[in-house]
Design an enzyme around this catalytic site. Structure first.
Site, PDB file in Angstrom:
ATOM      1  CD  GLU A  64      -1.556   2.274   2.215  1.00  0.00           C
ATOM      2  OE1 GLU A  64      -1.444   3.181   1.187  1.00  0.00           O
ATOM      3  OE2 GLU A  64      -1.613   1.786   3.303  1.00  0.00           O
ATOM      4  CB  CYS A 100       1.360   5.938   1.585  1.00  0.00           C
ATOM      5  SG  CYS A 100      -0.176   5.718   2.593  1.00  0.00           S
TER       6      CYS A 100
END
Length: 286
Positions: free
Chosen positions: A33, A68
């Protein structure tokens, strides 16, 4: 630890650089991810400018941009410039201070590395520093880390799409740093080209309540988690929805039962065949 342990699977959340390194180390036994380079598009319908400036600041600079889901590229319709969004972005970012840790150390880049990247961007014709671009004043952060103010660099869209310029503009920098560009009604396809050419497709935001505009962008982008509407963001708390990248078979999701199943389970088939018919005779070989 990962290499020496008999692990069947590792799930990783973070930068694409580390994800690629772990993919090689684990021989592909990994779900990721990843990507710290995410885009936001501000549509033609301007409203709630103060709120949008605050959300852009949070997406780009909260946690020092070390996430992220960081907003690393902002596509702004020209109507937002007329609404003085540049100035509001700068004013919001200027409130960040080391005193309350709303700005702070960058763990994966030194100050020198970040400023050098900024210089490369500023060498692109038509680019300019919107705000930031300086080392934090009066800090005691060790030099092995980064210490930079919240920074935004404007690059013209026509220059951004060119060869080397593109690679420089979409370089992932885990820091309080973003690239800003501007488009008009006739350049939407150029914006979509940039989004498609990016190497990772984790999260994105389409800040607009214009149904036709949202449909155009959604139909031509592939990000795994896309927020839409005037409150759209790149960073959310995904307790109630899937959060993960698309376009990568290693892609992992978090935040939902479906995500857990996709990452931590796999298809297993058991075929039971127990009865041999009475009076069975061996057939000819085939």
């Amino acid at each position: 630890l990962i290499v020496r342990s008999p692990l069947r699977l590792t799930q990783f959340t973070g930068s694409s650089k580390v994800a690629e390194h772990l993919s090689k180390m684990t021989c592909g036994r990994i779900k990721v991810e990843d990507a710290g380079f995410d885009w936001k598009i501000l549509g033609p319908d301007v409203s709630d400018v103060d709120y949008i400036a605050w959300q852009c600041d949070q997406d780009a600079y909260a946690s020092q941009g070390q996430k992220c889901s960081a907003q690393s590229m902002l596509f702004m319709h020209e109507n937002w410039e007329k609404a003085n969004l540049y100035e509001k972005l700068e004013n919001t970012a200027s409130k960040r201070t080391l005193d309350d840790l709303s700005i702070g150390p960058v763990l994966t880049h030194t100050t020198e590395e970040i400023l050098k990247h900024m210089e490369h961007l500023l060498n692109i014709p038509g680019s300019k520093l919107l705000f930031g671009g300086r080392e934090i004043k009066n800090h005691c952060i060790p030099k092995v880390y980064g210490a930079i103010e919240a920074t935004a660099v404007f690059v013209p869209l026509e220059e951004l799409v060119k060869g080397k310029n593109f690679n420089t503009c979409v370089k992932e920098v885990f820091a309080p740093f973003q690239v800003v560009t501007k488009f008009n009604d006739h350049q939407i396809d150029l914006v979509l080209e940039v989004c498609e050419r990016m190497s990772h497709h984790l999260t994105a935001a389409i800040v607009s309540n214009d149904a036709n505009f949202k449909a155009k962008i959604l139909a031509n982008t592939v990000n795994g988690t896309t927020y839409t509407g005037i409150r759209a963001r790149t960073t959310g708390a995904p307790q109630n929805h899937w959060f993960g990248p698309a376009g990568d078979p290693r892609g992992a999701g978090i935040g939902t039962p479906e995500a857990i199943k996709v990452v931590w389970s796999c298809h297993r088939e058991i075929i039971e065949d127990t009865i041999i018919p009475d009076k069975w005779e061996q057939p000819r070989p085939t």
